[in-house]
Enzyme design. Structure first.
Site, PDB file in Angstrom:
ATOM      1  N   GLU A   1     -57.822  33.595 -10.332  1.00 19.13           N
ATOM      2  CA  GLU A   1     -58.142  34.927  -9.834  1.00 19.13           C
ATOM      3  C   GLU A   1     -58.675  35.819 -10.939  1.00 19.13           C
ATOM      4  OE1 GLU A   1     -55.305  33.548  -6.660  1.00 19.13           O
ATOM      5  OE2 GLU A   1     -54.899  33.882  -8.781  1.00 19.13           O
ATOM      6  N   THR A   2     -59.547  36.723 -10.530  1.00 13.38           N
ATOM      7  CA  THR A   2     -60.049  37.818 -11.365  1.00 13.38           C
ATOM      8  C   THR A   2     -59.885  39.092 -10.559  1.00 13.38           C
ATOM      9  OG1 THR A   2     -61.666  36.404 -12.476  1.00 13.38           O
ATOM     10  CG2 THR A   2     -62.088  38.777 -12.509  1.00 13.38           C
TER      11      THR A   2
END
Length: 275
Positions: free
Chosen positions: A46-47
């Site tokens: 995830e970002t």
């Protein structure tokens, strides 16, 4: 345009043993396409992108992207983003609780001193798993249907199906093929162990199966399931990432109807990115 950037490690007491997260601060003005492209480039699970809140009840807003798309909620991005927001000078309206706005709504987060904890959100889908689908999942994991002790939908955003196997050793022995959905697998450690159970998280990615090192959303819904069915009592610690050489530790506490999911967050990279 240059934007402040952090990369943090979540759910580990020492750097590079948990689950990494990229966080872009000052993300206002970025398009969805620009966020998705950057998240695909980081190639992390995830970002996140920090934005001003759209409701007066929230301290900040976050958008969460995997390399393949956007999620309404995820656990390690929630803790990691909160840590970065506070590290960058963010001050919550309520001194005791940070309120995060995301696609799943408002999420409460607490500073527990050496670690952070979020209140597990309500499930979007729960209940028994269809038998035909359960057989498909067992086959994908390379086990017999009779090796699954129990199973439930445990979807709080990503779409988890949670399975309980006979013990932690059975979980660590898994060698999955291509899984048909996001699958969380749990097995209890022997009584007296420092961690109550072992967790592994598998999801389909690009025609193969990927494993997440340490998964906050899954641990939240698994804790809700196992506490409700009386298989565990809080407070306790769970372990994840062992099969990947990580030492993820998840702390679970319960206060009335609320289940809190906690862990350490460590900043490993600090700088700026051009987006």
């Amino acid at each position: 345009m240059l934007r402040s950037f952090r990369q943090v490690d979540v759910f580990a007491e020492t750097p590079y043993h948990g689950n990494p997260l990229a966080v872009v601060l000052d993300a206002d003005g970025l398009s969805t396409e620009e966020m998705a492209r950057f998240a695909n480039w980081t190639n992390l699970s995830e970002t996140t992108f920090l934005l001003p809140p759209t409701t007066p009840e929230a301290d900040y807003r976050v958008r969460i992207f995997t390399p393949a798309g956007e999620l309404p909620f995820a656990g390690h991005p929630t803790l990691g983003t909160c840590h970065v927001w506070r590290e960058a000078g963010g001050v919550p309206r309520d001194p005791g609780t940070v309120v995060q706005e995301c696609g799943a709504g408002l999420i409460r987060i607490r500073d527990e001193g050496a670690w952070w904890a979020f209140a597990a959100p309500p499930l979007l889908r729960s209940g028994p798993v269809e038998e035909t689908f359960l057989k498909e999942v067992a086959q994908a994991l390379g086990i017999g249907r009779d090796e699954i002790v129990d199973a439930e939908w445990a979807d709080n955003g990503p779409g988890w199906v949670a399975l309980l196997l006979r013990d932690a050793e059975a979980v660590l022995a898994l060698k999955p093929r291509l899984v048909p959905a996001d699958i969380g697998v749990v097995g209890l450690h022997p009584p007296g162990s420092p961690h109550v159970y072992e967790v592994r998280a598998f999801f389909p990615l690009g025609g193969s199966t990927a494993e997440d090192p340490v998964t906050g959303s899954l641990n939240a819904s698994v804790a809700q399931w196992l506490l409700r069915t009386g298989r565990v009592t809080a407070p306790y610690a769970a372990r994840q990432g062992t099969a990947l050489g990580r030492t993820g530790q998840i702390r679970i506490t319960a206060e009335g109807p609320d289940v809190w999911v906690g862990g350490h967050v460590i900043t490993c990279v600090s700088g700026h990115v051009e987006i």
